[in-house]
Write a protein that holds these residues in place. Structure first.
Motif, PDB file in Angstrom:
ATOM      1  N   HIS A  47       5.935 -13.581  -1.067  1.00  0.00           N
ATOM      2  CA  HIS A  47       4.790 -13.887  -1.918  1.00  0.00           C
ATOM      3  C   HIS A  47       3.987 -12.601  -2.067  1.00  0.00           C
ATOM      4  CE1 HIS A  47       5.353 -17.963   0.016  1.00  0.00           C
ATOM      5  NE2 HIS A  47       5.354 -18.278  -1.260  1.00  0.00           N
ATOM      6  N   PRO A  48       3.458 -12.298  -3.235  1.00  0.00           N
ATOM      7  CA  PRO A  48       2.631 -11.090  -3.370  1.00  0.00           C
ATOM      8  C   PRO A  48       1.461 -11.063  -2.389  1.00  0.00           C
ATOM      9  CG  PRO A  48       3.215 -11.918  -5.529  1.00  0.00           C
ATOM     10  CD  PRO A  48       3.684 -12.950  -4.530  1.00  0.00           C
ATOM     11  N   ALA A  49       0.902 -12.219  -2.069  1.00  0.00           N
ATOM     12  CA  ALA A  49      -0.229 -12.274  -1.139  1.00  0.00           C
ATOM     13  C   ALA A  49       0.199 -12.001   0.303  1.00  0.00           C
ATOM     14  CB  ALA A  49      -0.903 -13.638  -1.232  1.00  0.00           C
ATOM     15  N   CYS A  50       1.477 -12.079   0.609  1.00  0.00           N
ATOM     16  CA  CYS A  50       1.977 -11.856   1.965  1.00  0.00           C
ATOM     17  C   CYS A  50       2.477 -10.433   2.175  1.00  0.00           C
ATOM     18  CB  CYS A  50       3.113 -12.832   2.270  1.00  0.00           C
ATOM     19  SG  CYS A  50       2.618 -14.558   2.268  1.00  0.00           S
ATOM     20  N   ALA A  51       2.244  -9.554   1.228  1.00  0.00           N
ATOM     21  CA  ALA A  51       2.773  -8.192   1.305  1.00  0.00           C
ATOM     22  C   ALA A  51       2.258  -7.447   2.537  1.00  0.00           C
ATOM     23  CB  ALA A  51       2.432  -7.427   0.031  1.00  0.00           C
ATOM     24  N   ALA A  52       0.974  -7.554   2.839  1.00  0.00           N
ATOM     25  CA  ALA A  52       0.406  -6.840   3.985  1.00  0.00           C
ATOM     26  C   ALA A  52       1.022  -7.323   5.295  1.00  0.00           C
ATOM     27  CB  ALA A  52      -1.107  -7.005   4.017  1.00  0.00           C
ATOM     28  N   ARG A  53       1.217  -8.619   5.412  1.00  0.00           N
ATOM     29  CA  ARG A  53       1.811  -9.178   6.634  1.00  0.00           C
ATOM     30  C   ARG A  53       3.250  -8.718   6.787  1.00  0.00           C
ATOM     31  NH1 ARG A  53       1.832 -15.548   7.475  1.00  0.00           N
ATOM     32  NH2 ARG A  53      -0.402 -15.204   7.560  1.00  0.00           N
ATOM     33  N   ALA A  54       4.013  -8.702   5.691  1.00  0.00           N
ATOM     34  CA  ALA A  54       5.411  -8.266   5.746  1.00  0.00           C
ATOM     35  C   ALA A  54       5.495  -6.788   6.101  1.00  0.00           C
ATOM     36  CB  ALA A  54       6.095  -8.535   4.416  1.00  0.00           C
ATOM     37  N   LEU A  55       4.568  -5.990   5.616  1.00  0.00           N
ATOM     38  CA  LEU A  55       4.550  -4.564   5.923  1.00  0.00           C
ATOM     39  C   LEU A  55       4.214  -4.333   7.395  1.00  0.00           C
ATOM     40  CD1 LEU A  55       4.791  -1.714   4.757  1.00  0.00           C
ATOM     41  CD2 LEU A  55       2.360  -1.803   4.256  1.00  0.00           C
ATOM     42  N   LYS A  56       3.242  -5.050   7.889  1.00  0.00           N
ATOM     43  CA  LYS A  56       2.817  -4.891   9.278  1.00  0.00           C
ATOM     44  C   LYS A  56       3.921  -5.281  10.265  1.00  0.00           C
ATOM     45  CE  LYS A  56      -0.796  -6.203  12.516  1.00  0.00           C
ATOM     46  NZ  LYS A  56      -2.012  -6.970  12.725  1.00  0.00           N
ATOM     47  N   SER A  57       4.654  -6.344   9.957  1.00  0.00           N
ATOM     48  CA  SER A  57       5.707  -6.815  10.856  1.00  0.00           C
ATOM     49  C   SER A  57       7.040  -6.102  10.637  1.00  0.00           C
ATOM     50  CB  SER A  57       5.907  -8.320  10.681  1.00  0.00           C
ATOM     51  OG  SER A  57       6.454  -8.592   9.408  1.00  0.00           O
ATOM     52  N   ARG A  58       7.098  -5.190   9.676  1.00  0.00           N
ATOM     53  CA  ARG A  58       8.311  -4.437   9.326  1.00  0.00           C
ATOM     54  C   ARG A  58       9.456  -5.354   8.906  1.00  0.00           C
ATOM     55  NH1 ARG A  58       8.329  -0.325  14.273  1.00  0.00           N
ATOM     56  NH2 ARG A  58       8.699  -2.302  15.269  1.00  0.00           N
ATOM     57  N   VAL A  73       6.676   2.135   1.396  1.00  0.00           N
ATOM     58  CA  VAL A  73       6.789   0.702   1.087  1.00  0.00           C
ATOM     59  C   VAL A  73       5.407   0.151   0.733  1.00  0.00           C
ATOM     60  CG1 VAL A  73       7.413  -1.563   1.979  1.00  0.00           C
ATOM     61  CG2 VAL A  73       8.836   0.405   2.498  1.00  0.00           C
ATOM     62  N   GLY A  74       4.383   0.604   1.437  1.00  0.00           N
ATOM     63  CA  GLY A  74       3.007   0.185   1.121  1.00  0.00           C
ATOM     64  C   GLY A  74       2.607   0.553  -0.290  1.00  0.00           C
ATOM     65  N   ASN A  75       3.036   1.715  -0.758  1.00  0.00           N
ATOM     66  CA  ASN A  75       2.740   2.129  -2.138  1.00  0.00           C
ATOM     67  C   ASN A  75       3.422   1.204  -3.145  1.00  0.00           C
ATOM     68  OD1 ASN A  75       1.203   4.273  -1.228  1.00  0.00           O
ATOM     69  ND2 ASN A  75       2.874   5.745  -1.389  1.00  0.00           N
ATOM     70  N   VAL A  76       4.653   0.802  -2.849  1.00  0.00           N
ATOM     71  CA  VAL A  76       5.368  -0.123  -3.733  1.00  0.00           C
ATOM     72  C   VAL A  76       4.679  -1.477  -3.727  1.00  0.00           C
ATOM     73  CG1 VAL A  76       7.534  -1.365  -4.075  1.00  0.00           C
ATOM     74  CG2 VAL A  76       7.579   1.059  -3.501  1.00  0.00           C
ATOM     75  N   LEU A  77       4.293  -1.955  -2.546  1.00  0.00           N
ATOM     76  CA  LEU A  77       3.643  -3.253  -2.437  1.00  0.00           C
ATOM     77  C   LEU A  77       2.260  -3.254  -3.083  1.00  0.00           C
ATOM     78  CD1 LEU A  77       4.626  -4.267   1.190  1.00  0.00           C
ATOM     79  CD2 LEU A  77       5.664  -5.007  -0.946  1.00  0.00           C
TER      80      LEU A  77
END
Length: 83
Positions: A47-58, A73-77
């Motif tokens: 989900h676009p709203a879950c991008a930060a969580r997915a980035l943090k958990s790798r 990856v953060g720049n893409v997200l």
């Protein structure tokens, strides 16, 4: 006809495939957003709203089976619409 379901890499909940964004390895150097969900190779849905969580958990790197640069990856997200 049933709608295909995929699991979000961020929140780990199942959702309709068309409600999620697909990320793929471009085969060269980076992760790209697969707008039409048809690019070849492994993909990670979220989900676009879950991008930060997915980035943090790798979770994106694990799903793509790559060692990824978190900043890249953060720049893409960051280009994803939040919603």
């Amino acid at each position: 006809m049933t709608t295909p379901q995929r699991m979000c890499a961020g929140c780990r909940e199942r959702a309709a495939k068309d409600a999620l964004v697909r990320l793929v390895w471009d085969g060269e150097t980076s992760v790209v957003v697969d707008l039409h969900q048809r690019l070849p190779g492994r993909g990670v849905y979220l989900h676009p709203a879950c991008a930060a969580r997915a980035l943090k958990s790798r979770a994106i790197g694990r799903g793509l089976r790559r060692n990824l640069d978190g900043k890249e990856v953060g720049n893409v997200l960051a280009t994803l619409p939040v919603g």
